[in-house]
Scaffold this motif. Structure first.
Motif, PDB file in Angstrom:
ATOM      1  N   VAL A  94     -16.847  20.240 -10.708  1.00 32.34           N
ATOM      2  CA  VAL A  94     -17.920  20.810 -11.526  1.00 32.34           C
ATOM      3  C   VAL A  94     -18.226  22.200 -10.977  1.00 32.34           C
ATOM      4  N   ARG A  95     -18.303  23.165 -11.860  1.00 36.55           N
ATOM      5  CA  ARG A  95     -18.647  24.535 -11.480  1.00 36.55           C
ATOM      6  C   ARG A  95     -20.113  24.752 -11.774  1.00 36.55           C
ATOM      7  N   ALA A  96     -20.712  25.705 -11.077  1.00 37.71           N
ATOM      8  CA  ALA A  96     -22.119  26.028 -11.304  1.00 37.71           C
ATOM      9  C   ALA A  96     -22.310  27.540 -11.312  1.00 37.71           C
ATOM     10  N   ALA A  97     -23.173  27.978 -12.206  1.00 34.54           N
ATOM     11  CA  ALA A  97     -23.569  29.380 -12.251  1.00 34.54           C
ATOM     12  C   ALA A  97     -25.084  29.426 -12.137  1.00 34.54           C
ATOM     13  N   VAL A  98     -25.573  30.342 -11.335  1.00 35.57           N
ATOM     14  CA  VAL A  98     -27.012  30.553 -11.202  1.00 35.57           C
ATOM     15  C   VAL A  98     -27.307  31.936 -11.754  1.00 35.57           C
ATOM     16  N   ASP A  99     -28.148  31.972 -12.766  1.00 38.38           N
ATOM     17  CA  ASP A  99     -28.474  33.229 -13.448  1.00 38.38           C
ATOM     18  C   ASP A  99     -27.207  33.998 -13.831  1.00 38.38           C
ATOM     19  N   HIS A 100     -26.243  33.264 -14.390  1.00 36.19           N
ATOM     20  CA  HIS A 100     -24.998  33.808 -14.960  1.00 36.19           C
ATOM     21  C   HIS A 100     -23.991  34.303 -13.922  1.00 36.19           C
ATOM     22  N   VAL A 101     -24.164  33.902 -12.671  1.00 37.87           N
ATOM     23  CA  VAL A 101     -23.222  34.279 -11.620  1.00 37.87           C
ATOM     24  C   VAL A 101     -22.702  33.001 -10.971  1.00 37.87           C
ATOM     25  N   MET A 102     -21.376  32.880 -10.840  1.00 36.21           N
ATOM     26  CA  MET A 102     -20.788  31.703 -10.214  1.00 36.21           C
ATOM     27  C   MET A 102     -21.284  31.594  -8.772  1.00 36.21           C
TER      28      MET A 102
ATOM     29  N   MET B 142     -41.562  24.216  -8.169  1.00 35.64           N
ATOM     30  CA  MET B 142     -40.535  25.139  -8.572  1.00 35.64           C
ATOM     31  C   MET B 142     -39.894  24.602  -9.848  1.00 35.64           C
ATOM     32  N   LYS B 143     -39.793  25.457 -10.861  1.00 29.71           N
ATOM     33  CA  LYS B 143     -39.169  25.060 -12.126  1.00 29.71           C
ATOM     34  C   LYS B 143     -37.824  25.749 -12.274  1.00 29.71           C
ATOM     35  N   ILE B 144     -36.846  24.931 -12.667  1.00 30.28           N
ATOM     36  CA  ILE B 144     -35.470  25.397 -12.846  1.00 30.28           C
ATOM     37  C   ILE B 144     -35.027  25.006 -14.252  1.00 30.28           C
ATOM     38  N   GLU B 145     -34.413  25.950 -14.966  1.00 28.10           N
ATOM     39  CA  GLU B 145     -33.808  25.605 -16.250  1.00 28.10           C
ATOM     40  C   GLU B 145     -32.367  25.203 -15.987  1.00 28.10           C
ATOM     41  N   VAL B 146     -31.982  24.016 -16.430  1.00 31.71           N
ATOM     42  CA  VAL B 146     -30.628  23.506 -16.220  1.00 31.71           C
ATOM     43  C   VAL B 146     -29.928  23.436 -17.572  1.00 31.71           C
ATOM     44  N   LYS B 147     -28.726  23.997 -17.628  1.00 33.28           N
ATOM     45  CA  LYS B 147     -27.920  23.953 -18.852  1.00 33.28           C
ATOM     46  C   LYS B 147     -26.641  23.189 -18.570  1.00 33.28           C
ATOM     47  N   TYR B 148     -26.191  22.444 -19.581  1.00 35.94           N
ATOM     48  CA  TYR B 148     -24.977  21.637 -19.476  1.00 35.94           C
ATOM     49  C   TYR B 148     -23.977  22.112 -20.521  1.00 35.94           C
ATOM     50  N   PHE B 149     -22.693  22.187 -20.128  1.00 23.15           N
ATOM     51  CA  PHE B 149     -21.664  22.670 -21.036  1.00 23.15           C
ATOM     52  C   PHE B 149     -20.479  21.724 -21.096  1.00 23.15           C
ATOM     53  N   ALA B 150     -19.756  21.787 -22.207  1.00 21.66           N
ATOM     54  CA  ALA B 150     -18.493  21.067 -22.438  1.00 21.66           C
ATOM     55  C   ALA B 150     -18.656  19.563 -22.213  1.00 21.66           C
ATOM     56  N   SER B 151     -17.763  18.957 -21.438  1.00 23.05           N
ATOM     57  CA  SER B 151     -17.791  17.497 -21.260  1.00 23.05           C
ATOM     58  C   SER B 151     -19.058  17.024 -20.553  1.00 23.05           C
ATOM     59  N   ILE B 152     -19.678  17.871 -19.756  1.00 21.89           N
ATOM     60  CA  ILE B 152     -20.935  17.483 -19.098  1.00 21.89           C
ATOM     61  C   ILE B 152     -22.036  17.376 -20.145  1.00 21.89           C
ATOM     62  N   ARG B 153     -22.069  18.299 -21.067  1.00 18.06           N
ATOM     63  CA  ARG B 153     -23.055  18.235 -22.157  1.00 18.06           C
ATOM     64  C   ARG B 153     -22.825  16.970 -22.988  1.00 18.06           C
TER      65      ARG B 153
ATOM     66  N   ALA C  38     -26.402  26.551 -14.588  1.00 19.26           N
ATOM     67  CA  ALA C  38     -25.521  25.995 -15.598  1.00 19.26           C
ATOM     68  C   ALA C  38     -24.416  25.209 -14.913  1.00 19.26           C
ATOM     69  N   PHE C  39     -24.182  23.988 -15.391  1.00 21.77           N
ATOM     70  CA  PHE C  39     -23.111  23.148 -14.870  1.00 21.77           C
ATOM     71  C   PHE C  39     -22.036  22.992 -15.941  1.00 21.77           C
ATOM     72  N   PHE C  40     -20.757  23.141 -15.533  1.00 21.91           N
ATOM     73  CA  PHE C  40     -19.662  22.979 -16.479  1.00 21.91           C
ATOM     74  C   PHE C  40     -18.383  22.620 -15.729  1.00 21.91           C
TER      75      PHE C  40
END
Length: 88
Positions: A58-66, A1-12, A80-82
């Motif tokens: 840390v908040r997470a969104a999967v496919d743009h939904v919290m 299974m492949k997942i795209e992970v994005k990091y934002f703000a201080s996590i990035r 996405a983690f932020f």
């Protein structure tokens, strides 16, 4: 299974990267969740360990939904983690 992970703000900033592709073990008995992905990522480097530590907000969104940590992931989704954001 492949997942795209994005990091934002201080996590990035802590990880030194904006995104990555992660391959999860397809033979695992349980379906991966946001929390299990977070735990896996935190084991990969000191930057991720600090940024995604269990006690950190840390908040997470999967496919743009919290989503909550127990949300089950599907092949090809984007996670996405932020940190929490406040405004004024």
């Amino acid at each position: 299974m492949k997942i795209e992970v994005k990091y934002f703000a201080s996590i990035r900033e802590a990880t030194g990267q904006t995104h990555e592709m992660v391959t999860l073990n397809a033979g695992a008995s349980a379906t991966p969740t946001v929390d299990s992905l977070r735990t896996l990522l935190a084991q990969r480097s000191s930057g991720l360990r600090e940024a995604l530590a269990t006690g950190r907000p840390v908040r997470a969104a999967v496919d743009h939904v919290m989503r909550a940590g127990s949300f089950e992931l599907a092949d090809g989704c984007e996670v996405a983690f932020f940190p929490p954001v406040t405004g004024g």
